[in-house]
Design a protein around this motif. Structure first.
Motif, short mmCIF file in Angstrom:
data_model
loop_
_atom_site.label_atom_id
_atom_site.label_comp_id
_atom_site.label_asym_id
_atom_site.label_seq_id
_atom_site.Cartn_x
_atom_site.Cartn_y
_atom_site.Cartn_z
N UNK A 26 20.08 4.92 22.26
CA UNK A 26 21.48 5.68 22.06
C UNK A 26 22.34 4.34 21.53
N UNK A 27 23.19 4.48 20.68
CA UNK A 27 24.42 3.73 20.09
C UNK A 27 25.69 4.23 20.93
N UNK A 28 25.76 5.17 21.73
CA UNK A 28 26.86 5.78 22.21
C UNK A 28 28.12 5.09 22.81
N UNK A 29 29.26 5.07 22.32
CA UNK A 29 30.30 4.23 22.66
C UNK A 29 31.17 4.82 23.94
N UNK A 30 31.45 4.38 24.94
CA UNK A 30 32.05 4.57 26.31
C UNK A 30 33.11 3.50 26.46
N UNK A 31 34.29 4.15 27.24
CA UNK A 31 35.26 3.32 27.87
C UNK A 31 35.26 3.76 29.26
N UNK A 32 34.76 2.91 30.11
CA UNK A 32 34.65 3.20 31.38
C UNK A 32 35.52 2.41 32.14
N UNK A 33 36.27 3.06 33.58
CA UNK A 33 37.06 2.44 33.90
C UNK A 33 36.85 1.53 35.06
N UNK A 73 24.44 1.23 25.88
CA UNK A 73 24.09 0.96 27.16
C UNK A 73 24.55 -0.28 27.54
N UNK A 74 24.96 -1.16 26.68
CA UNK A 74 25.45 -2.58 27.05
C UNK A 74 27.00 -2.68 27.09
#
Length: 123
Positions: A26-33, A73-74
């Motif tokens: 996956x190349x999903x992009x997330x902004x995690x708190x 995932x990184x």
């Protein structure tokens, strides 16, 4: 069961082996708190997730864990709110996500925090 991941032996419950084998990258992009379990689970010393040279940008003084940008995932950067503006700072050598992808991640972040809208910018 034993599985090999980039020349390292890892362990997996046998009941999940087929599911893992069928999983696509996956190349999903997330902004995690701050203090997100995605970061705390493996810890900031896990170099598969976070390059050692960027560890001090995530794991700060007094045990503070910064909010992070993840791609595929990184951990590839950090983010902060500055006077109501979302500022995303990719680590040197890491590519910022395309603006549409970042806007989508910002919209998810705004929804979680009950904000009307968060407009991202890279810093």
């Amino acid at each position: 069961v034993e599985v090999r991941v980039k020349d390292e032996t890892r362990y997996l419950l046998a009941e999940h082996e087929d599911e893992l084998a069928a999983t696509q990258p996956s190349r999903a992009t997330h902004l995690l708190g701050a203090f997100d379990q995605f970061v705390l689970g493996p810890g900031t010393k896990d170099t598969h997730m976070l390059a050692n040279k960027h560890r001090s940008r995530v794991s700060k003084a007094a045990g503070w864990i910064a909010p992070v940008l993840t791609q595929g995932g990184r951990i590839t950067g950090v983010w902060e709110m500055d006077d109501g503006n979302l500022v995303v700072t990719p680590f040197p050598g890491e590519q910022a996500p395309p603006s549409k992808v970042l806007e989508d991640a910002a919209a998810r972040l705004a929804a979680v925090h009950g904000l009307v809208k968060v407009t991202p910018r890279t810093g």
